[in-house]
Design a protein around this motif. Structure first.
Motif, PDB file in Angstrom:
ATOM      1  N   PRO A 114      45.373  26.826  46.514  1.00 48.02           N
ATOM      2  CA  PRO A 114      46.311  26.911  45.506  1.00 48.02           C
ATOM      3  C   PRO A 114      46.379  28.116  44.805  1.00 48.02           C
ATOM      4  O   PRO A 114      47.605  28.279  44.523  1.00 48.02           O
ATOM      5  CB  PRO A 114      45.776  25.682  44.609  1.00 48.02           C
ATOM      6  CG  PRO A 114      44.670  24.781  45.315  1.00 48.02           C
ATOM      7  CD  PRO A 114      44.231  25.642  46.161  1.00 48.02           C
ATOM      8  N   ALA A 115      45.482  28.693  44.357  1.00 44.62           N
ATOM      9  CA  ALA A 115      45.846  30.148  43.665  1.00 44.62           C
ATOM     10  C   ALA A 115      46.532  30.941  44.568  1.00 44.62           C
ATOM     11  O   ALA A 115      47.292  31.930  43.936  1.00 44.62           O
ATOM     12  CB  ALA A 115      44.190  30.795  43.617  1.00 44.62           C
ATOM     13  N   ALA A 116      46.461  30.905  46.050  1.00 48.80           N
ATOM     14  CA  ALA A 116      47.112  31.853  46.836  1.00 48.80           C
ATOM     15  C   ALA A 116      48.628  31.557  46.730  1.00 48.80           C
ATOM     16  O   ALA A 116      49.474  32.560  46.873  1.00 48.80           O
ATOM     17  CB  ALA A 116      46.799  31.736  48.163  1.00 48.80           C
ATOM     18  N   ALA A 117      49.232  30.376  46.047  1.00 53.05           N
ATOM     19  CA  ALA A 117      50.532  30.245  45.883  1.00 53.05           C
ATOM     20  C   ALA A 117      51.227  31.273  44.765  1.00 53.05           C
ATOM     21  O   ALA A 117      52.242  31.584  44.942  1.00 53.05           O
ATOM     22  CB  ALA A 117      50.855  28.893  45.347  1.00 53.05           C
ATOM     23  N   GLY A 118      50.508  31.919  43.896  1.00 55.02           N
ATOM     24  CA  GLY A 118      50.645  32.957  43.046  1.00 55.02           C
ATOM     25  C   GLY A 118      50.874  34.227  43.723  1.00 55.02           C
ATOM     26  O   GLY A 118      50.902  35.318  43.097  1.00 55.02           O
ATOM     27  N   PHE A 139      39.848  38.638  38.878  1.00 48.81           N
ATOM     28  CA  PHE A 139      40.985  39.168  38.289  1.00 48.81           C
ATOM     29  C   PHE A 139      42.134  39.108  39.034  1.00 48.81           C
ATOM     30  O   PHE A 139      42.267  38.682  40.080  1.00 48.81           O
ATOM     31  CB  PHE A 139      40.493  40.951  38.653  1.00 48.81           C
ATOM     32  CG  PHE A 139      39.356  41.346  38.033  1.00 48.81           C
ATOM     33  CD1 PHE A 139      39.404  41.829  36.841  1.00 48.81           C
ATOM     34  CD2 PHE A 139      38.075  41.483  38.705  1.00 48.81           C
ATOM     35  CE1 PHE A 139      38.218  42.392  36.249  1.00 48.81           C
ATOM     36  CE2 PHE A 139      36.824  41.722  38.406  1.00 48.81           C
ATOM     37  CZ  PHE A 139      36.780  42.413  37.172  1.00 48.81           C
ATOM     38  N   ARG A 140      43.115  39.206  38.000  1.00 51.33           N
ATOM     39  CA  ARG A 140      44.525  38.812  38.373  1.00 51.33           C
ATOM     40  C   ARG A 140      45.578  39.789  37.443  1.00 51.33           C
ATOM     41  O   ARG A 140      45.352  39.812  36.329  1.00 51.33           O
ATOM     42  CB  ARG A 140      44.939  37.273  38.373  1.00 51.33           C
ATOM     43  CG  ARG A 140      46.337  36.955  38.918  1.00 51.33           C
ATOM     44  CD  ARG A 140      46.786  35.685  39.036  1.00 51.33           C
ATOM     45  NE  ARG A 140      48.070  35.323  39.493  1.00 51.33           N
ATOM     46  CZ  ARG A 140      48.068  35.567  41.010  1.00 51.33           C
ATOM     47  NH1 ARG A 140      47.065  35.666  41.701  1.00 51.33           N
ATOM     48  NH2 ARG A 140      49.375  35.175  41.318  1.00 51.33           N
ATOM     49  N   ASN A 141      46.321  40.558  38.289  1.00 47.88           N
ATOM     50  CA  ASN A 141      47.155  41.547  37.554  1.00 47.88           C
ATOM     51  C   ASN A 141      46.234  42.463  36.498  1.00 47.88           C
ATOM     52  O   ASN A 141      46.846  42.701  35.516  1.00 47.88           O
ATOM     53  CB  ASN A 141      48.164  40.971  37.048  1.00 47.88           C
ATOM     54  CG  ASN A 141      49.193  40.167  37.960  1.00 47.88           C
ATOM     55  OD1 ASN A 141      49.383  40.636  39.021  1.00 47.88           O
ATOM     56  ND2 ASN A 141      49.734  39.118  37.391  1.00 47.88           N
ATOM     57  N   GLY A 142      45.121  42.769  36.968  1.00 46.54           N
ATOM     58  CA  GLY A 142      44.438  43.747  36.273  1.00 46.54           C
ATOM     59  C   GLY A 142      43.613  43.087  35.042  1.00 46.54           C
ATOM     60  O   GLY A 142      42.885  43.589  34.395  1.00 46.54           O
ATOM     61  N   THR A 145      41.810  39.131  42.971  1.00 41.13           N
ATOM     62  CA  THR A 145      40.737  39.683  43.444  1.00 41.13           C
ATOM     63  C   THR A 145      39.456  39.110  43.033  1.00 41.13           C
ATOM     64  O   THR A 145      39.305  39.328  41.663  1.00 41.13           O
ATOM     65  CB  THR A 145      40.805  41.087  43.192  1.00 41.13           C
ATOM     66  OG1 THR A 145      41.890  41.896  43.392  1.00 41.13           O
ATOM     67  CG2 THR A 145      39.582  42.216  43.656  1.00 41.13           C
ATOM     68  N   ILE A 146      38.745  38.559  43.853  1.00 39.68           N
ATOM     69  CA  ILE A 146      37.127  38.486  43.785  1.00 39.68           C
ATOM     70  C   ILE A 146      36.114  39.359  44.025  1.00 39.68           C
ATOM     71  O   ILE A 146      36.293  40.027  44.952  1.00 39.68           O
ATOM     72  CB  ILE A 146      36.811  36.820  44.763  1.00 39.68           C
ATOM     73  CG1 ILE A 146      37.980  35.877  44.339  1.00 39.68           C
ATOM     74  CG2 ILE A 146      35.540  36.452  44.185  1.00 39.68           C
ATOM     75  CD1 ILE A 146      38.029  34.956  45.466  1.00 39.68           C
ATOM     76  N   VAL A 147      35.460  39.511  42.845  1.00 32.84           N
ATOM     77  CA  VAL A 147      34.565  40.701  42.942  1.00 32.84           C
ATOM     78  C   VAL A 147      33.355  40.099  42.982  1.00 32.84           C
ATOM     79  O   VAL A 147      32.933  39.418  41.938  1.00 32.84           O
ATOM     80  CB  VAL A 147      34.713  41.789  42.114  1.00 32.84           C
ATOM     81  CG1 VAL A 147      33.745  42.982  42.418  1.00 32.84           C
ATOM     82  CG2 VAL A 147      35.937  42.403  41.954  1.00 32.84           C
ATOM     83  N   LEU A 198      43.496  47.171  40.298  1.00 31.96           N
ATOM     84  CA  LEU A 198      44.894  47.094  39.810  1.00 31.96           C
ATOM     85  C   LEU A 198      46.064  47.563  40.752  1.00 31.96           C
ATOM     86  O   LEU A 198      46.735  48.413  41.142  1.00 31.96           O
ATOM     87  CB  LEU A 198      44.793  48.455  38.832  1.00 31.96           C
ATOM     88  CG  LEU A 198      43.911  48.340  37.549  1.00 31.96           C
ATOM     89  CD1 LEU A 198      44.056  49.475  36.800  1.00 31.96           C
ATOM     90  CD2 LEU A 198      44.396  46.855  36.846  1.00 31.96           C
ATOM     91  N   GLU A 199      46.208  46.403  41.873  1.00 30.97           N
ATOM     92  CA  GLU A 199      46.940  46.729  42.805  1.00 30.97           C
ATOM     93  C   GLU A 199      48.649  46.105  42.347  1.00 30.97           C
ATOM     94  O   GLU A 199      48.563  45.651  41.395  1.00 30.97           O
ATOM     95  CB  GLU A 199      46.723  45.522  44.050  1.00 30.97           C
ATOM     96  CG  GLU A 199      45.552  45.727  44.558  1.00 30.97           C
ATOM     97  CD  GLU A 199      45.539  46.630  45.803  1.00 30.97           C
ATOM     98  OE1 GLU A 199      46.589  47.066  46.291  1.00 30.97           O
ATOM     99  OE2 GLU A 199      44.292  47.127  46.323  1.00 30.97           O
TER     100      GLU A 199
END
Length: 222
Positions: A81-85, A179-182, A48-50, A41-42
């Motif tokens: 591409p995912a890093a664009a967000g 995970f993205r945005n929790g 986040t890849i776990v 939950l940053e």
């Protein structure tokens, strides 16, 4: 702890299970507690890849961590591409004694933060399976056969003294989560000892998520 997963390997956990998992404590290499949620939950947009691994002496998984560290460097992750967000982070969670994290990082050349869930409570809450299915079938991410891997595992355990008995449950499998945005965006629970997603498959997931396409592997929340 349940002996097997209670749902399909690619179905995200319920909101209740995920909330409960976020509140569970992991341990760092120094033994300091950190909640699972604190790693996910940053603030701001972050993916986040776990990677949940098997016991710390599993040679198959040691080779897997080497492969992921070699192919999914920070510079590679930040150009997908995912890093664009927003930024991407990858963390590794094991199930053994946290005192084994430092030698594990050294032995595997892991380039990512490693934590431990020695009681297996996060594994359990997220419904990851306990099985030794396919243990004699080496995965594609290792060149080591079963009997040689067993010999290497036993030598490592003996070399660690009494800590060799605290590497984690031999039948505890893990998996790969995004995970993205929790929110849980992707799930892959291992169904056997040799069932991690490869580094290439993880890259495919990030590329599909970045383009907005559905991924072919696992289940993504709408």
């Amino acid at each position: 702890m349940a002996a097997s997963i209670t749902r399909s390997p690619d179905i995200p956990p319920s909101a209740t299970d995920l909330r409960d998992a976020y509140n569970l404590q992991l341990q760092s290499a120094s033994g300091d507690p950190v909640s699972f949620g604190d790693l996910i939950l940053e603030k701001g947009e972050i993916t986040t890849i776990v990677v949940f691994i098997r016991h710390f002496f599993c040679v198959y998984d040691q080779d897997y961590v080497r492969s992921v560290s070699h192919h999914l460097t920070d510079s590679v992750l930040q150009t997908t591409p995912a890093a664009a967000g927003g930024p991407i982070q990858l963390i590794i969670i094991g199930c053994g004694d946290p005192s084994l994290i430092v030698p594990y990082v050294s032995d595997t050349d892991a380039h990512f933060p490693v934590y431990s869930d020695p009681d297996g409570k996060v594994y359990e809450k997220l419904h990851m399976e306990r099985t030794v299915a396919n243990i004699m079938r080496p995965p594609v991410y290792t060149d080591v056969g079963f009997w040689r891997s067993m010999g290497m595992t036993l030598r490592q355990m003996v070399g660690r003294g009494w800590k060799g008995l605290r590497g984690g449950r031999w039948d505890q499998n893990g998996g790969e989560w995004v995970f993205r945005n929790g929110r849980c965006r992707f799930v892959h629970r291992m169904e056997s000892v040799s069932d991690h997603l490869t580094a290439g498959e993880l890259m495919r997931i990030l590329e599909r998520r970045g383009s907005g396409d559905e991924v072919a592997l696992g289940k993504v929340e709408d």
